[in-house]
Design a protein around this motif. Structure first.
Motif, short mmCIF file in Angstrom:
data_model
loop_
_atom_site.label_atom_id
_atom_site.label_comp_id
_atom_site.label_asym_id
_atom_site.label_seq_id
_atom_site.Cartn_x
_atom_site.Cartn_y
_atom_site.Cartn_z
N GLY A 157 0.83 -1.20 0.00
CA GLY A 157 0.00 0.00 0.00
C GLY A 157 0.86 1.24 0.00
O GLY A 157 2.03 1.21 0.37
N GLY A 158 0.28 2.34 -0.43
CA GLY A 158 1.02 3.59 -0.45
C GLY A 158 0.44 4.56 -1.44
O GLY A 158 -0.77 4.51 -1.75
N CYS A 159 1.30 5.42 -1.96
CA CYS A 159 0.83 6.42 -2.90
C CYS A 159 1.95 6.80 -3.86
O CYS A 159 3.13 6.61 -3.57
CB CYS A 159 0.32 7.67 -2.17
SG CYS A 159 1.54 8.47 -1.10
N GLU A 160 1.55 7.31 -5.00
CA GLU A 160 2.49 7.85 -5.97
C GLU A 160 2.18 9.34 -6.11
O GLU A 160 1.06 9.72 -6.48
CB GLU A 160 2.36 7.14 -7.31
CG GLU A 160 3.41 7.57 -8.31
CD GLU A 160 3.36 6.75 -9.59
OE1 GLU A 160 4.25 6.96 -10.44
OE2 GLU A 160 2.45 5.93 -9.74
N VAL A 161 3.15 10.16 -5.77
CA VAL A 161 2.95 11.61 -5.77
C VAL A 161 3.54 12.19 -7.05
O VAL A 161 4.71 11.95 -7.37
CB VAL A 161 3.61 12.26 -4.53
CG1 VAL A 161 3.42 13.77 -4.55
CG2 VAL A 161 3.02 11.66 -3.25
N HIS A 162 2.72 12.95 -7.77
CA HIS A 162 3.12 13.55 -9.04
C HIS A 162 3.37 15.04 -8.87
O HIS A 162 2.91 15.66 -7.90
CB HIS A 162 2.04 13.33 -10.10
CG HIS A 162 1.67 11.89 -10.29
ND1 HIS A 162 2.49 10.99 -10.91
CD2 HIS A 162 0.55 11.20 -9.93
CE1 HIS A 162 1.90 9.80 -10.94
NE2 HIS A 162 0.72 9.90 -10.34
N PRO A 163 4.08 15.67 -9.81
CA PRO A 163 4.25 17.12 -9.75
C PRO A 163 2.90 17.83 -9.69
O PRO A 163 1.92 17.38 -10.28
CB PRO A 163 4.99 17.42 -11.06
CG PRO A 163 5.71 16.16 -11.40
CD PRO A 163 4.79 15.06 -10.94
#
Length: 313
Positions: A118-124
């Motif tokens: 689990g987690g997240c992908e952070v974009h600009p």
């Protein structure tokens, strides 16, 4: 990292690699393995990765998540960090109890292993995507999508009952949504700030050539070794002039003990065609200046060493 940890990577994109950590997408992953030997004995271990860099660990014997890096608390205050630790402590206890209850209710056989990623992908632009997947015995069975749990394609029929029970727990669903949507990207942005020097580091690779076991009569196995580089993304290819040799076989990128990486590329060629071949290496640490190792120079050095050996001995 053992084989079970690699099972956790099947559902996650690999988008890590640019040296400018604040201007590209960054993947943050919580990876957990829970092994149940029987109804009364189990163990859970976890690690946390920012891209390919491990930032935290959580062993079965510990009640708290440990920071692997000195900056791994990010910009969270001590109070926020303690609060987060308490949430994860309750989660691990509840996870163990729920799995044991589901095993009893569904008559699941022991031993069994569950993996969670689990987690997240952070974009600009402060845009983020989150994910939470669960696997049973190495097979993806369910995910958290939006505000509820959903079965994975081809999941066993008994997963529907699990999801029905999980989705009835509104409080837990809201907590999961809060952690994934709000806390995860906030925490990642803090890590990018406090760990900037580590995350932006560039380590130049070292490379050398060798021959491997003969693939057959009249053939050579040319091996190009590249090691000690960081970050992970690496391009290596056997070439003749500017022409890439499509027979190049690249192995997996493997970790060294110092957080750098190792990769090798091989090429099976007829012995008479090896002259003129070279290994070309591209990496972000080289500043756009590729370096090339020529197989002909290896042959020349070996010939000279053999000549000197027989001349002097």
């Amino acid at each position: 990292m053992g084989c079970s940890w690699f099972l956790l990577l099947w559902v996650l994109p690999q988008t890590w690699g640019s040296s400018d950590v604040l201007r590209r997408s960054v993947l943050f992953r919580y990876l957990q393995i829970s092994s149940f030997t029987n109804s009364s004995w189990m163990r859970t271990d976890a690690l946390i990765l920012l891209g390919e860099l491990q930032t935290h660990s959580w062993s079965n014997a510990s009640d708290t998540v440990s920071c692997v890096k000195p900056w791994a608390q990010g910009t969270f205050s001590s109070q926020q960090w303690v609060h987060l630790q308490n949430i994860f402590r309750v989660f691990r206890s509840s996870f163990t109890r729920d799995i044991q209850e589901f095993a009893k209710m569904l008559s699941l056989e022991y031993p069994m292993e569950l993996q969670l990623s689990g987690g997240c992908e952070v974009h600009p632009g402060n845009i983020s995507e989150h994910f939470l997947h669960v696997a049973y015995q190495g097979e993806h069975i369910l995910s958290f999508q939006g505000t509820a749990w959903e079965p994975a394609p081809q999941a066993p029929h008994w997963v529907d009952l699990v999801i029905k029970v999980l989705n009835q727990d509104k409080g837990t669903r809201e907590t999961v949504q809060w952690l994934l949507n709000d806390i995860c990207p906030q925490f990642v942005n803090g890590l990018l700030e406090t760990g900037k020097s580590d995350l932006e580091k560039q380590v130049k690779p070292k490379a050398w050539l060798s021959s491997g076991p003969s693939p057959g009569p009249g053939h050579l196995l040319l091996v190009c070794h590249v090691s000690g580089f960081y970050p992970k993304p690496m391009w290596v290819m056997w070439v003749r002039g500017d022409q890439e040799q499509q027979g190049t076989q690249r192995g997996d990128i493997l970790p060294n003990g110092d957080e750098t990486w190792y990769l090798r590329a091989t090429l099976d060629v007829a012995a008479g065609e090896a002259a003129g071949l070279a290994c070309r290496v591209k990496h972000s640490s080289l500043g756009g200046q590729d370096f090339v190792l020529y197989w002909g120079l290896v042959l020349l050095v070996v010939t000279c060493l053999v000549f000197l050996f027989f001349f002097f001995f």
